[in-house]
Scaffold this motif. Structure first.
Motif, PDB file in Angstrom:
ATOM      1  N   TRP A 152      13.536  -3.267  -0.258  1.00 62.36           N
ATOM      2  CA  TRP A 152      13.212  -1.881   0.068  1.00 62.36           C
ATOM      3  C   TRP A 152      12.916  -1.048  -1.185  1.00 62.36           C
ATOM      4  CZ3 TRP A 152      17.829  -4.358   0.800  1.00 62.36           C
ATOM      5  CH2 TRP A 152      18.899  -3.979   0.005  1.00 62.36           C
ATOM      6  N   LYS A 153      13.176  -1.628  -2.350  1.00 64.64           N
ATOM      7  CA  LYS A 153      12.863  -0.950  -3.606  1.00 64.64           C
ATOM      8  C   LYS A 153      11.690  -1.614  -4.335  1.00 64.64           C
ATOM      9  CE  LYS A 153      17.531   0.844  -4.437  1.00 64.64           C
ATOM     10  NZ  LYS A 153      18.656   0.929  -5.407  1.00 64.64           N
ATOM     11  N   TRP A 154      11.020  -2.511  -3.650  1.00 66.98           N
ATOM     12  CA  TRP A 154       9.882  -3.191  -4.258  1.00 66.98           C
ATOM     13  C   TRP A 154       8.713  -2.243  -4.462  1.00 66.98           C
ATOM     14  CZ3 TRP A 154       9.199  -8.626  -1.552  1.00 66.98           C
ATOM     15  CH2 TRP A 154      10.256  -9.462  -1.952  1.00 66.98           C
ATOM     16  N   GLY A 155       7.875  -2.622  -5.433  1.00 67.89           N
ATOM     17  CA  GLY A 155       6.642  -1.894  -5.676  1.00 67.89           C
ATOM     18  C   GLY A 155       5.443  -2.689  -5.182  1.00 67.89           C
ATOM     19  N   THR A 156       4.263  -2.238  -5.531  1.00 65.98           N
ATOM     20  CA  THR A 156       3.041  -2.899  -5.094  1.00 65.98           C
ATOM     21  C   THR A 156       2.969  -4.342  -5.596  1.00 65.98           C
ATOM     22  OG1 THR A 156       1.878  -0.785  -5.091  1.00 65.98           O
ATOM     23  CG2 THR A 156       0.526  -2.763  -5.110  1.00 65.98           C
ATOM     24  N   VAL A 157       3.400  -4.573  -6.817  1.00 64.71           N
ATOM     25  CA  VAL A 157       3.316  -5.909  -7.405  1.00 64.71           C
ATOM     26  C   VAL A 157       4.097  -6.925  -6.585  1.00 64.71           C
ATOM     27  CG1 VAL A 157       4.006  -7.309  -9.389  1.00 64.71           C
ATOM     28  CG2 VAL A 157       2.867  -5.113  -9.751  1.00 64.71           C
ATOM     29  N   ARG A 161       6.003  -1.249  -9.619  1.00 62.27           N
ATOM     30  CA  ARG A 161       6.976  -2.341  -9.671  1.00 62.27           C
ATOM     31  C   ARG A 161       8.293  -1.921  -9.037  1.00 62.27           C
ATOM     32  NH1 ARG A 161       3.911  -2.137 -14.131  1.00 62.27           N
ATOM     33  NH2 ARG A 161       2.873  -4.056 -14.843  1.00 62.27           N
ATOM     34  N   ARG A 162       9.152  -2.906  -8.820  1.00 65.71           N
ATOM     35  CA  ARG A 162      10.422  -2.639  -8.146  1.00 65.71           C
ATOM     36  C   ARG A 162      11.325  -1.776  -9.020  1.00 65.71           C
ATOM     37  NH1 ARG A 162      14.231  -6.559 -10.153  1.00 65.71           N
ATOM     38  NH2 ARG A 162      13.190  -8.212 -11.335  1.00 65.71           N
ATOM     39  N   THR A 163      12.166  -1.011  -8.360  1.00 60.47           N
ATOM     40  CA  THR A 163      13.113  -0.142  -9.060  1.00 60.47           C
ATOM     41  C   THR A 163      14.543  -0.642  -8.908  1.00 60.47           C
ATOM     42  OG1 THR A 163      13.255   1.266  -7.088  1.00 60.47           O
ATOM     43  CG2 THR A 163      11.649   1.882  -8.780  1.00 60.47           C
ATOM     44  N   GLY A 164      14.723  -1.763  -8.241  1.00 60.84           N
ATOM     45  CA  GLY A 164      16.058  -2.337  -8.079  1.00 60.84           C
ATOM     46  C   GLY A 164      16.034  -3.822  -8.358  1.00 60.84           C
ATOM     47  N   LYS A 165      17.011  -4.527  -7.822  1.00 58.53           N
ATOM     48  CA  LYS A 165      17.077  -5.969  -7.998  1.00 58.53           C
ATOM     49  C   LYS A 165      16.005  -6.655  -7.157  1.00 58.53           C
ATOM     50  CE  LYS A 165      22.024  -5.956  -9.041  1.00 58.53           C
ATOM     51  NZ  LYS A 165      23.374  -6.477  -8.665  1.00 58.53           N
ATOM     52  N   LEU A 166      15.761  -7.929  -7.455  1.00 53.09           N
ATOM     53  CA  LEU A 166      14.684  -8.651  -6.802  1.00 53.09           C
ATOM     54  C   LEU A 166      14.902  -8.760  -5.296  1.00 53.09           C
ATOM     55  CD1 LEU A 166      12.073 -10.262  -7.080  1.00 53.09           C
ATOM     56  CD2 LEU A 166      13.454 -12.310  -7.484  1.00 53.09           C
ATOM     57  N   VAL A 194       0.837  -1.199   0.000  1.00 50.35           N
ATOM     58  CA  VAL A 194       0.000   0.000   0.000  1.00 50.35           C
ATOM     59  C   VAL A 194       0.875   1.253   0.000  1.00 50.35           C
ATOM     60  CG1 VAL A 194      -1.632   1.352   1.377  1.00 50.35           C
ATOM     61  CG2 VAL A 194      -1.978  -1.102   1.078  1.00 50.35           C
ATOM     62  N   PHE A 195       1.935   1.251   0.804  1.00 45.99           N
ATOM     63  CA  PHE A 195       2.842   2.401   0.815  1.00 45.99           C
ATOM     64  C   PHE A 195       3.431   2.643  -0.569  1.00 45.99           C
ATOM     65  CE2 PHE A 195       3.746   1.505   5.556  1.00 45.99           C
ATOM     66  CZ  PHE A 195       2.667   2.292   5.922  1.00 45.99           C
ATOM     67  N   ALA A 196       3.774   1.548  -1.270  1.00 51.24           N
ATOM     68  CA  ALA A 196       4.289   1.687  -2.628  1.00 51.24           C
ATOM     69  C   ALA A 196       3.215   2.239  -3.554  1.00 51.24           C
ATOM     70  CB  ALA A 196       4.790   0.337  -3.136  1.00 51.24           C
ATOM     71  N   ALA A 197       1.971   1.791  -3.370  1.00 56.05           N
ATOM     72  CA  ALA A 197       0.872   2.287  -4.208  1.00 56.05           C
ATOM     73  C   ALA A 197       0.624   3.768  -3.966  1.00 56.05           C
ATOM     74  CB  ALA A 197      -0.396   1.479  -3.922  1.00 56.05           C
TER      75      ALA A 197
END
Length: 223
Positions: free
Chosen positions: A114-119, A105-110, A96-99
């Motif tokens: 801490w760089k993950w997105g909602t997905v 979606r993530r902006t870094g490696k898997l 939710v915070f990412a949304a």
């Protein structure tokens, strides 16, 4: 000639003196979807309150049966399953915070969570919720093998009725996560509409988590 506060004539030229945006009144209306989900969850609270009432009523009339049948419960196993579901509430809120910052979606490696997105956060939440449901199925199978079934006695009826309806609600939440993820993949750009969908799904997920905490305390702790 004075034409009001918004326009005045000076030497044949019209100058605008509109109110500054900072002084204009701002009306913040609540989101209709969010309000609707909250109202619906209120009705769900009443539904589970009825299930709790059934459980307590049957227990008060069959205390000896409860003392006998609760010995079949595997409390450490149920506690582990509970911890998984409670942790999924935190991963859901991270999504939710990412949304809210419109990061689908993530902006870094898997592994850089801490760089993950909602997905990514919702995928993890879905997996944890699925583990919880599968864990309950295995628990049911074990109890049935120990002759604790739905039609056997009032304890079995109360146990499967309360936990079974909750499992159905968790399954409904899993479907909601899949629909939310599908909507995110279907749109070209993640907007506030998709963010609102993620937020209302989190309301529901937090609700089923809180209900399970209550069920766990009543069924497994206050035996």
């Amino acid at each position: 000639m004075d034409r009001g506060p918004r326009a005045r004539v000076h030497n044949g030229n019209v100058s605008s003196t509109s109110l500054a945006p900072s002084t204009a009144p701002v009306i913040n209306r609540p989101n209709v979807v969010q309000v609707g989900v909250i109202v619906w969850l209120g009705s769900e609270v009443m539904f589970f309150a009825g299930l709790f009432a059934i459980y307590f009523t049957l227990r008060s009339t069959s205390q000896g049966l409860w003392a006998e049948q609760t010995q079949h419960l595997n409390v450490p196993y149920a506690l582990t399953n509970t911890i998984i579901l409670v942790l999924s509430s935190f991963t859901c809120q991270a999504g939710v915070f990412a949304a809210e910052r419109l990061q689908a979606r993530r902006t870094g490696k898997l592994l850089q969570f801490w760089k993950w997105g909602t997905v990514e956060w919702f995928y993890l939440t879905f997996s944890m919720g699925a583990v919880f449901v599968v864990g309950q199925v295995f628990e049911y199978a074990t109890l049935v093998s120990e002759h604790v079934d739905f039609t056997g006695d009032s304890y079995g009826s109360a146990f499967y009725l309360t936990t079974g309806f909750h499992a159905l609600h968790v399954t409904g939440g899993l479907i909601a996560f899949l629909l939310t993820l599908g909507r995110i993949f279907a749109v070209r750009r993640f907007t506030h509409k998709e963010a609102t969908t993620a937020i209302v799904v989190s309301y529901y997920w937090h609700f089923v988590d809180v209900v399970w905490i209550g069920l766990f305390l009543v069924i497994y702790v206050l035996k």
